[in-house]
Design a protein around this motif. Structure first.
Motif, PDB file in Angstrom:
ATOM      1  N   VAL A 106      65.789  38.609  52.264  1.00 19.71           N
ATOM      2  CA  VAL A 106      64.753  39.336  51.535  1.00 19.71           C
ATOM      3  C   VAL A 106      65.293  39.842  50.198  1.00 19.71           C
ATOM      4  O   VAL A 106      64.654  39.674  49.146  1.00 19.71           O
ATOM      5  CB  VAL A 106      64.206  40.504  52.383  1.00 19.71           C
ATOM      6  N   LEU A 107      66.470  40.450  50.222  1.00 19.96           N
ATOM      7  CA  LEU A 107      67.031  41.020  48.995  1.00 19.96           C
ATOM      8  C   LEU A 107      67.348  39.946  47.960  1.00 19.96           C
ATOM      9  O   LEU A 107      67.269  40.193  46.751  1.00 19.96           O
ATOM     10  CB  LEU A 107      68.285  41.832  49.320  1.00 19.96           C
ATOM     11  N   SER A 108      67.685  38.743  48.422  1.00 22.70           N
ATOM     12  CA  SER A 108      67.992  37.651  47.498  1.00 22.70           C
ATOM     13  C   SER A 108      66.732  37.019  46.917  1.00 22.70           C
ATOM     14  O   SER A 108      66.803  36.258  45.948  1.00 22.70           O
ATOM     15  CB  SER A 108      68.799  36.564  48.226  1.00 22.70           C
ATOM     16  N   GLY A 109      65.575  37.312  47.537  1.00 26.25           N
ATOM     17  CA  GLY A 109      64.323  36.715  47.090  1.00 26.25           C
ATOM     18  C   GLY A 109      64.011  35.377  47.724  1.00 26.25           C
ATOM     19  O   GLY A 109      62.974  34.770  47.447  1.00 26.25           O
ATOM     20  N   ARG A 110      64.913  34.897  48.593  1.00 27.99           N
ATOM     21  CA  ARG A 110      64.649  33.602  49.245  1.00 27.99           C
ATOM     22  C   ARG A 110      63.482  33.685  50.227  1.00 27.99           C
ATOM     23  O   ARG A 110      62.796  32.696  50.461  1.00 27.99           O
ATOM     24  CB  ARG A 110      65.917  33.110  49.961  1.00 27.99           C
ATOM     25  N   LEU A 111      63.282  34.872  50.803  1.00 28.48           N
ATOM     26  CA  LEU A 111      62.168  35.076  51.729  1.00 28.48           C
ATOM     27  C   LEU A 111      61.234  36.119  51.127  1.00 28.48           C
ATOM     28  O   LEU A 111      61.606  37.283  50.948  1.00 28.48           O
ATOM     29  CB  LEU A 111      62.683  35.546  53.088  1.00 28.48           C
ATOM     30  N   ASP A 112      60.020  35.681  50.809  1.00 22.74           N
ATOM     31  CA  ASP A 112      59.012  36.552  50.206  1.00 22.74           C
ATOM     32  C   ASP A 112      57.824  36.628  51.155  1.00 22.74           C
ATOM     33  O   ASP A 112      57.016  35.696  51.237  1.00 22.74           O
ATOM     34  CB  ASP A 112      58.599  35.998  48.842  1.00 22.74           C
TER      35      ASP A 112
END
Length: 209
Positions: A106-112
């Motif tokens: 989540v923090l990396s933006g890979r999972l939105d």
């Protein structure tokens, strides 16, 4: 959000028309209540915490976890938490790794969570990229947090047991058979799962999350 009361009742009524044995079960236990969970990482995190433990145990662990990191859950705090800290909340080393994996995705933006694919199978494929999130956890999330009407968690033991009983089978059907039976129930399979947990709950059981 999950299925509304109106939509859930309409889908159960449609199931009764497709398979009259649902009607007999409906007469016994009534309509299931709505079960709506928050969209986002908190619900998936709670699903991870609840894997392979009772609902009561999962609730206790969740309370300890939120007491430790606060609410709303701070993903960065989860990422920094040591195994010993998480173990104090009842979280196993394995589940600690799963929670950190979710935080990282989540923090990396890979999972939105706000932009999951509309196609159910594509959304499941994206969710299972999180370490420790299998098909069951992804399906539970999509059903309760997004209200996707045709999600069918055929691997859930309570669903298998209760669908078997509703259809008049004493022995618990396999996941393969449970999945095959439900093909005729599209696009109402989510309601069939919620109704199965409701049927289970009439004997003291509980649905996940």
């Amino acid at each position: 959000m999950g299925l509304s009361e109106e939509q859930l009742r309409a889908d159960v009524d449609a199931l009764v028309q497709i398979e009259p044995l649902f009607g007999s079960a409906l007469a016994r236990v009534g309509y299931p209540p709505t079960r709506i969970r928050e969209r986002g990482y908190v619900t998936l995190m709670r699903t991870i915490v609840g894997q392979q433990v009772s609902v009561k145990a999962a609730d206790a662990m969740w309370r300890k976890l939120t007491d430790m990191v606060g609410e709303p859950i701070d993903l960065a705090r989860i990422g920094r938490a040591s195994d010993d800290e998480l173990r104090a909340a009842g979280i196993s080393r394995q589940k600690s790794a799963y929670l950190r994996s979710l935080a990282e995705e989540v923090l990396s933006g890979r999972l939105d969570f706000a932009n999951l694919p509309e196609d159910d199978e594509a959304a499941i494929a994206q969710l299972v990229q999180v370490k420790g999130v299998g098909r069951w956890s992804a399906e539970i999330y999509l059903l309760f947090a997004e209200g996707r009407r045709d999600i069918w968690p055929a691997g859930d033991l309570a669903v298998q047991i209760e669908i078997g009983k509703i259809l008049g089978h004493e022995a618990r059907p396999s996941e393969k058979l449970t999945r095959a039976w439900a093909e005729a129930w599209r696009p109402h399979r989510g309601a069939a799962a919620i109704f199965a947990w409701h049927h289970y709950g009439a004997k003291g059981g509980a649905a996940p999350v």
